[in-house]
Design an enzyme around this catalytic site. Structure first.
Site, PDB file in Angstrom:
ATOM      1  N   GLY A  35       0.849  -1.198   0.000  1.00 10.89           N
ATOM      2  CA  GLY A  35       0.000   0.000   0.000  1.00 10.89           C
ATOM      3  C   GLY A  35       0.877   1.238   0.000  1.00 10.89           C
ATOM      4  O   GLY A  35       2.088   1.160   0.246  1.00 10.89           O
ATOM      5  N   SER A  39      -0.448   4.417   4.318  1.00 14.22           N
ATOM      6  CA  SER A  39      -1.728   3.699   4.213  1.00 14.22           C
ATOM      7  C   SER A  39      -2.016   2.932   5.498  1.00 14.22           C
ATOM      8  O   SER A  39      -3.170   2.629   5.806  1.00 14.22           O
ATOM      9  CB  SER A  39      -1.718   2.758   3.002  1.00 14.22           C
ATOM     10  OG  SER A  39      -0.686   1.804   3.122  1.00 14.22           O
ATOM     11  N   LYS A  41       0.378   0.204   6.797  1.00 12.33           N
ATOM     12  CA  LYS A  41       1.002  -1.134   6.836  1.00 12.33           C
ATOM     13  C   LYS A  41       1.676  -1.409   8.183  1.00 12.33           C
ATOM     14  O   LYS A  41       1.408  -2.425   8.829  1.00 12.33           O
ATOM     15  CB  LYS A  41       2.042  -1.267   5.699  1.00 12.33           C
ATOM     16  CG  LYS A  41       1.467  -1.046   4.311  1.00 12.33           C
ATOM     17  CD  LYS A  41       2.520  -1.143   3.221  1.00 12.33           C
ATOM     18  CE  LYS A  41       3.578  -0.052   3.259  1.00 12.33           C
ATOM     19  NZ  LYS A  41       3.081   1.328   3.069  1.00 12.33           N
ATOM     20  N   SER A  42       2.570  -0.534   8.592  1.00 14.64           N
ATOM     21  CA  SER A  42       3.331  -0.788   9.821  1.00 14.64           C
ATOM     22  C   SER A  42       2.427  -0.741  11.051  1.00 14.64           C
ATOM     23  O   SER A  42       2.599  -1.542  11.977  1.00 14.64           O
ATOM     24  CB  SER A  42       4.462   0.235   9.969  1.00 14.64           C
ATOM     25  OG  SER A  42       5.298   0.212   8.841  1.00 14.64           O
ATOM     26  N   SER A 109       5.991  -1.864  -2.056  1.00 17.89           N
ATOM     27  CA  SER A 109       6.033  -2.811  -3.197  1.00 17.89           C
ATOM     28  C   SER A 109       5.021  -2.403  -4.265  1.00 17.89           C
ATOM     29  O   SER A 109       4.027  -3.090  -4.474  1.00 17.89           O
ATOM     30  CB  SER A 109       5.814  -4.254  -2.717  1.00 17.89           C
ATOM     31  OG  SER A 109       4.744  -4.405  -1.829  1.00 17.89           O
TER      32      SER A 109
HETATM   33  N1  LIG Z   1      -7.236   1.932   9.658  1.00 15.37           N
HETATM   34  C1  LIG Z   1      -5.985   2.323   9.828  1.00 15.37           C
HETATM   35  N2  LIG Z   1      -4.991   1.429   9.679  1.00 15.37           N
HETATM   36  C2  LIG Z   1      -3.712   1.808   9.842  1.00 15.37           C
HETATM   37  N3  LIG Z   1      -3.318   3.062  10.127  1.00 15.37           N
HETATM   38  C3  LIG Z   1      -4.265   4.011  10.278  1.00 15.37           C
HETATM   39  C4  LIG Z   1      -5.641   3.680  10.125  1.00 15.37           C
HETATM   40  N4  LIG Z   1      -6.349   4.787  10.326  1.00 15.37           N
HETATM   41  C5  LIG Z   1      -5.461   5.766  10.579  1.00 15.37           C
HETATM   42  N5  LIG Z   1      -4.210   5.306  10.566  1.00 15.37           N
HETATM   43  C6  LIG Z   1      -3.002   6.120  10.797  1.00 15.37           C
HETATM   44  O1  LIG Z   1      -2.309   6.226   9.560  1.00 15.37           O
HETATM   45  C7  LIG Z   1      -0.901   6.257   9.755  1.00 15.37           C
HETATM   46  C8  LIG Z   1      -0.280   5.108   8.986  1.00 15.37           C
HETATM   47  O2  LIG Z   1       1.113   5.158   9.092  1.00 15.37           O
HETATM   48  P1  LIG Z   1       2.049   3.898   8.885  1.00 15.37           P
HETATM   49  O3  LIG Z   1       3.421   4.324   9.268  1.00 15.37           O
HETATM   50  O4  LIG Z   1       1.453   2.698   9.546  1.00 15.37           O
HETATM   51  O5  LIG Z   1       1.961   3.700   7.304  1.00 15.37           O
HETATM   52  P2  LIG Z   1       2.849   2.758   6.366  1.00 15.37           P
HETATM   53  O6  LIG Z   1       1.882   2.190   5.371  1.00 15.37           O
HETATM   54  O7  LIG Z   1       3.652   1.816   7.170  1.00 15.37           O
HETATM   55  O8  LIG Z   1       3.763   3.824   5.624  1.00 15.37           O
HETATM   56  P3  LIG Z   1       5.274   3.681   5.068  1.00 15.37           P
HETATM   57  O9  LIG Z   1       5.176   2.973   3.751  1.00 15.37           O
HETATM   58  O10 LIG Z   1       5.726   5.105   4.916  1.00 15.37           O
HETATM   59  O11 LIG Z   1       6.086   2.926   6.070  1.00 15.37           O
HETATM   60  C9  LIG Z   1      -0.665   6.148  11.251  1.00 15.37           C
HETATM   61  O12 LIG Z   1      -0.487   7.430  11.756  1.00 15.37           O
HETATM   62  C10 LIG Z   1      -1.987   5.519  11.752  1.00 15.37           C
HETATM   63  O13 LIG Z   1      -2.278   5.850  13.089  1.00 15.37           O
HETATM   64 MG   LIG Z   2       5.702   1.552   7.412  1.00 14.68          MG
END
Ligand SMILES: Nc1ncnc2c1ncn2[C@@H]1O[C@H](COP(=O)(O)OP(=O)(O)OP(=O)(O)O)[C@@H](O)[C@H]1O
Ligand SMILES: [Mg+2]
Length: 205
Positions: A35, A39, A41-42, A109
């Site tokens: 994603g 989005s 993921k983490s 990805s």
């Molecule tokens: N349903 C949800 N699931 C996950 N995160 C959410 C949701 N709703 C809101 N958020 C918020 O969105 C943000 C997501 O950030 P996160 O670091 O998890 O994204 P990521 O996909 O890992 O990004 P990256 O590719 O930059 O590592 C966080 O601040 C989280 O609290």
């Molecule tokens: Mg992440």
């Protein structure tokens, strides 16, 4: 590269993956979370890992930011760099699955073809694609690391969604719309799916 030319012969192991899974009391597999940046993921992976750990499931979270600071620190964000990033982490996920561990892999990805490569490396029966889906507008709004701001200002090149493509999965095993549901519910949906499909049981059940 031709393995024959390099004089390589794969060794067999005395203890099989199935035996390791048996010892752990559950199957091993890879959840592949794809994603846009921000989005979720983490965030979802952290909740999910905590939940699985409480159930006595052996897990490991493989996360793009961390692996890019370690084993993949020589790679850039060009299409070739991204492909090699995915190839290496897929090989790592495969090794961990062979060791009986459940892998939660968090990687943007962005390319369908690279995710297909990951699936091929990890093995079709061990690869679960999870589309962590939030619109670009929502991701830009969340921007927890301030990366979109920088990318829009031109300070980061080849940033997915801004100056590099993201190809959404067409047939992900699990589709989580994080625009709509909370992070904890998002992780719960993945957990319920795993239970429903009997992934959290020994392989022979
Ligand atoms: N349903 C949800 N699931 C996950 N995160 C959410 C949701 N709703 C809101 N958020 C918020 O969105 C943000 C997501 O950030 P996160 O670091 O998890 O994204 P990521 O996909 O890992 O990004 P990256 O590719 O930059 O590592 C966080 O601040 C989280 O609290
Ligand atoms: Mg992440």
């Amino acid at each position: 590269m031709n393995p024959g030319k390099l004089n390589l012969t794969a060794e067999s192991f005395a203890v099989s993956r199935q035996q390791k899974e048996g010892l752990n009391g559950h199957r091993s597999f890879t959840l592949w979370l794809t994603g846009l940046s921000a989005s979720g993921k983490s965030t979802i992976a952290r909740y999910l890992e905590e939940r699985l750990h409480k159930d006595g499931i052996r897990t490991f979270m493989l996360d793009g930011d961390n692996t890019r600071m370690g084993i993949n620190k020589d790679l850039d964000f060009s299409p070739e760099g991204r492909k090699e990033n995915i190839r290496r982490v897929a090989e790592i996920a495969k090794l961990m699955n062979d060791a009986g561990i459940v892998v939660i892999a968090c990687f943007i990805s962005p390319m369908v073809i690279d995710r297909a490569m990951a699936k091929q490396i990890i093995g079709e029966n061990s690869f679960i694609e999870v589309f962590v889906d939030a619109s670009l507008d929502v991701c830009k709004e969340r921007d927890p690391k301030g990366l979109y701001k920088k990318a829009i200002a031109g300070e980061i090149k080849e940033f997915t969604g801004i100056s590099a493509p993201y190809e959404a999965p067409l047939a992900a095993d699990i589709h989580i719309e994080t625009n709509i549901i909370s992070a904890i519910r998002s992780s719960g949906e993945v957990y319920e799916w795993l239970k429903l499909k009997k992934y959290l049981l020994p392989a022979d059940l």
